[in-house]
Design an enzyme around this catalytic site. Structure first.
Site, short mmCIF file in Angstrom:
data_model
loop_
_atom_site.label_atom_id
_atom_site.label_comp_id
_atom_site.label_asym_id
_atom_site.label_seq_id
_atom_site.Cartn_x
_atom_site.Cartn_y
_atom_site.Cartn_z
N ASP A 174 -2.54 4.59 -2.75
CA ASP A 174 -3.48 5.20 -1.81
C ASP A 174 -3.88 6.61 -2.26
O ASP A 174 -3.02 7.42 -2.63
CB ASP A 174 -2.82 5.28 -0.43
CG ASP A 174 -3.74 5.85 0.62
OD1 ASP A 174 -4.77 5.23 0.90
OD2 ASP A 174 -3.43 6.94 1.15
N ASP B 56 0.86 -1.18 0.00
CA ASP B 56 0.00 0.00 0.00
C ASP B 56 0.90 1.23 0.00
O ASP B 56 1.59 1.51 0.98
CB ASP B 56 -0.88 -0.03 1.25
CG ASP B 56 -2.17 0.74 1.07
OD1 ASP B 56 -2.15 1.74 0.35
OD2 ASP B 56 -3.18 0.32 1.66
N HIS C 76 -10.81 -1.86 4.37
CA HIS C 76 -10.61 -1.30 5.71
C HIS C 76 -11.26 0.07 5.90
O HIS C 76 -11.20 0.62 6.99
CB HIS C 76 -9.10 -1.21 5.97
CG HIS C 76 -8.46 -0.20 5.06
ND1 HIS C 76 -8.34 -0.43 3.69
CD2 HIS C 76 -7.98 1.04 5.28
CE1 HIS C 76 -7.81 0.64 3.13
NE2 HIS C 76 -7.57 1.54 4.07
N ASP C 77 -11.82 0.64 4.86
CA ASP C 77 -12.48 1.95 4.97
C ASP C 77 -14.00 1.84 5.02
O ASP C 77 -14.69 2.85 4.93
CB ASP C 77 -12.11 2.83 3.76
CG ASP C 77 -10.67 3.31 3.83
OD1 ASP C 77 -10.13 3.43 4.95
OD2 ASP C 77 -10.07 3.54 2.77
N GLU D 35 -6.54 3.71 -5.85
CA GLU D 35 -7.77 4.07 -5.15
C GLU D 35 -8.19 5.43 -5.70
O GLU D 35 -7.52 6.42 -5.49
CB GLU D 35 -7.51 4.18 -3.65
CG GLU D 35 -8.78 4.51 -2.90
CD GLU D 35 -8.53 5.12 -1.53
OE1 GLU D 35 -9.36 4.91 -0.64
OE2 GLU D 35 -7.52 5.83 -1.36
C1 GLC Z 1 -7.20 6.04 1.87
C2 GLC Z 1 -7.07 4.90 2.85
C3 GLC Z 1 -7.62 5.34 4.16
C4 GLC Z 1 -6.79 6.50 4.66
C5 GLC Z 1 -6.76 7.61 3.62
C6 GLC Z 1 -5.66 8.57 3.93
O1 GLC Z 1 -8.51 6.37 1.60
O2 GLC Z 1 -7.71 3.77 2.34
O3 GLC Z 1 -7.62 4.31 5.11
O4 GLC Z 1 -7.32 7.00 5.85
O5 GLC Z 1 -6.48 7.14 2.32
O6 GLC Z 1 -4.42 7.96 3.70
#
Ligand code: GLC
Length: 574
Positions: A206, A101, A342-343, A264
């Site tokens: 990310d 990640d 995880h979000d 993402e």
């Molecule tokens: C992404 C991650 C999340 C994190 C955010 C900031 O959305 O998946 O868990 O809090 O980025 O890094």
């Protein structure tokens, strides 16, 4: 460009691990890399051959590791650099590839580059971040503009003792980095090369949609909230610059390795625009995670709703899967599939039903696994893990975004019980509870009390040990489903067949099929906790997968029981 083995990930099944919650090997209450190593045989048994592991780099853990202090070293909480090398080696020995990640939109405020930027406002590191003067009105100092970030606060934090602020779209301990800066980009390219040289197979990128910002830093014109701010993604999401940064990243780094990149890209990217990133020929990265199928039940932002007002909108799910399918099919681009990560809250609580845990857990796996794309299961889905059962909003404070959200809603006058039910339904803490390995104390996750509370339902069969013993468990079903999904004939039908929904307008059943060389593969999934009559015009010569015993089928009519699902194959007649 390196040869990519004709996109090996098309036939992969991914699995997402939140390292602090997977398995605590060293007995300190937190999962670690050695814990993952020790479970690799289990992971391989799921038919999984691709892992995305959430961040485990050195970090003060304000956002559980997404606040990176040192990209080059493992956080001692998760183990050592040596443990990571071992993980790569052991995963590869089992044919499992590994995605790291990669957090490249921000660093921790404790990262040496940010510390340098603070110490030397005229130094080159100051140009790596967005540091701007505040605005004075009637003698009071305000942030440079009215932007609100993703964690319920202003996107700006004042630098103590100065009239300057730095931009942070997420936690205030995570200053955004400035991708306009050439040297900063090179810094990240070097980090990427380091991990690829170490042997990782690629990255989950990310928050990549936020790399470009509106450099004028003007106020948003959207309506403001009670604090005079507004979350206006158009200022910092999927702007044109992102695509050119990624192109350079590809040319300078990615093209020189056989690796997979999954970005993402957030909720505001259309499938068509996503191709600017992931088009097989012209794009820079391989696939794009969208959020469109995560909240199709009205739960997002549902603070004013009661639990009984939340219903899975099956039509919206079908619509969203289809628009991504249409944009990416015929191998235009690869497409990742997932219910949650995880979000998000747990898929079983979102779209399934804990009263039909086995049935709905199996149905959700089925519905996802046979779609066009690369499925990613989230740890615990294979044993039916569900949302938290917390009784206090304080339990959610372990997550900075939930903590900020509570404070925000309290300020608006919401009562604790309403905030609690909202968090229990929507918070990402739901997806971060320890993996339930067995029946022993703390779900056999750890020998000591875990930092994140264990879900008590591990005592009621929601654990690996009990699932292993029960031939009708979700776990055994998942293994069977994964094996079918990987069968070369089935793979061909999914990737080369003609896709169609069956009774697309049906708002209870998600059913689809593939036509390929005279054969039809049909997948039928009831999303309701009641019987539903469903017309299935396709042949049912062979039932490959089914989450109930026997079925009621006559004259093309199926009576589907709660969350019943089937995968059937047949020859086209006539
Ligand atoms: C992404 C991650 C999340 C994190 C955010 C900031 O959305 O998946 O868990 O809090 O980025 O890094």
């Amino acid at each position: 460009m390196m040869h990519k083995e004709d996109f090996w990930w098309r036939n992969s099944i991914g699995y997402v691990i939140y390292p602090s919650a997977y398995y605590d090997f060293n007995g300190d209450g937190v999962g670690d890399l050695r814990g993952i190593v020790s479970k690799l045989d289990y992971i391989a048994s799921l038919g999984v051959d691709l892992l995305w592991i959430c961040p485990f780099f050195d970090s003060p853990m304000d956002d559980n590791g997404y606040d990176v202090r040192d990209y080059y070293h493992v956080n001692p909480l998760f183990g050592s650099d040596e443990d990571f090398r071992l993980l790569i080696k052991e995963a590869h020995a089992r044919g499992i590839r590994l995605l790291v990640d990669f957090v490249l939109n921000h660093t921790s405020d404790e990262h040496p580059l940010f510390q340098m930027a603070l110490r030397h406002p005229k130094g080159k590191e100051a140009g790596y971040y967005y540091i701007r003067k505040g605005r004075r009105r009637k003698g009071k100092l305000y942030p440079p503009n009215n932007w609100k970030g993703y964690f319920s606060t202003s996107a700006w934090k004042r630098i103590e003792g100065t009239d300057k602020f730095y931009l942070h779209l997420f936690s205030e301990k995570m200053p955004d980095v400035n991708w306009e800066n050439k040297d900063l980009r090179q810094y990240y390219y070097n980090v990427a090369r380091y991990y690829l040289d170490l042997g990782v197979d690629g990255f989950r990128l990310d928050a990549v949609s936020h790399l470009g910002k509106d450099q004028s830093f003007g106020d948003s014109e959207l309506p403001l909230d009670e604090d005079g701010m507004v979350l206006d993604s158009s200022k910092f999401a999927n702007r044109e610059e992102v695509f050119s940064y990624l192109r350079e990243f590809r040319e300078e780094v990615l093209d020189h390795y056989d690796c997979l990149t999954v970005a993402e890209a957030g909720g505001c990217l259309s499938p068509e625009d996503s191709l600017k990133m992931s088009d097989k020929e012209k794009g820079s990265i391989d696939m794009v995670f969208n959020f469109d199928c995560c909240w199709c039940n009205g739960a997002y932002g549902s603070i004013d709703k009661n639990d009984n007002e939340i219903h899975t909108d099956v039509l919206a799910l079908k619509r969203n899967f289809k628009r991504w399918y249409l944009a990416t099919k015929d191998h235009v681009s690869s497409l990742p599939l997932y219910w949650c990560n995880h979000d998000h809250p747990r898929a079983l609580s979102q779209y399934g039903d804990i009263n039909f845990r086995k049935e709905s857990g199996k149905m959700l796996i089925t519905c996802l696994l046979f779609q066009y794309g690369t499925p990613f299961l989230y740890y615990g889905e294979e044993i039916g893990m569900s949302n938290v059962t917390y009784k206090s909003i304080r339990d959610f404070d372990i997550d900075i975004s939930a903590k900020n959200a509570s404070a925000y809603f309290k300020k608006l006058g919401y009562k604790d019980d309403r905030i609690l039910s909202f968090l229990c339904r929507t918070s990402r803490v739901n997806g971060r509870q320890p993996m339930q390995w067995g029946k022993k104390r703390y779900a056999s996750f750890s020998k000591v009390s875990p930092k994140t509370k264990v879900n008590p339902n591990y005592k009621d069969g929601v654990n690996v040990e009990d699932n292993e013993k029960d031939p009708s468990s979700i776990l055994h079903y998942e293994r069977k489903a994964a094996a079918i999904r990987k069968d070369p004939d089935i793979h061909k039908m999914i990737f080369e067949g003609r896709f169609a929904y069956i009774d697309e307008a049906n708002y209870d059943v998600f059913a689809y099929c593939y036509f390929h060389k005279g054969e039809i593969l049909s997948v039928v999934c009831n999303f309701r906790s009641r019987n539903i009559e469903f017309y299935l015009p396709n042949p049912m010569d062979e039932v490959l997968l089914h989450n109930y015993d026997g079925y009621s089928y006559a004259k093309d009519r199926l009576i589907l029981r709660p969350f019943e699902c089937l995968v059937v194959k047949g020859k086209r007649h006539g």
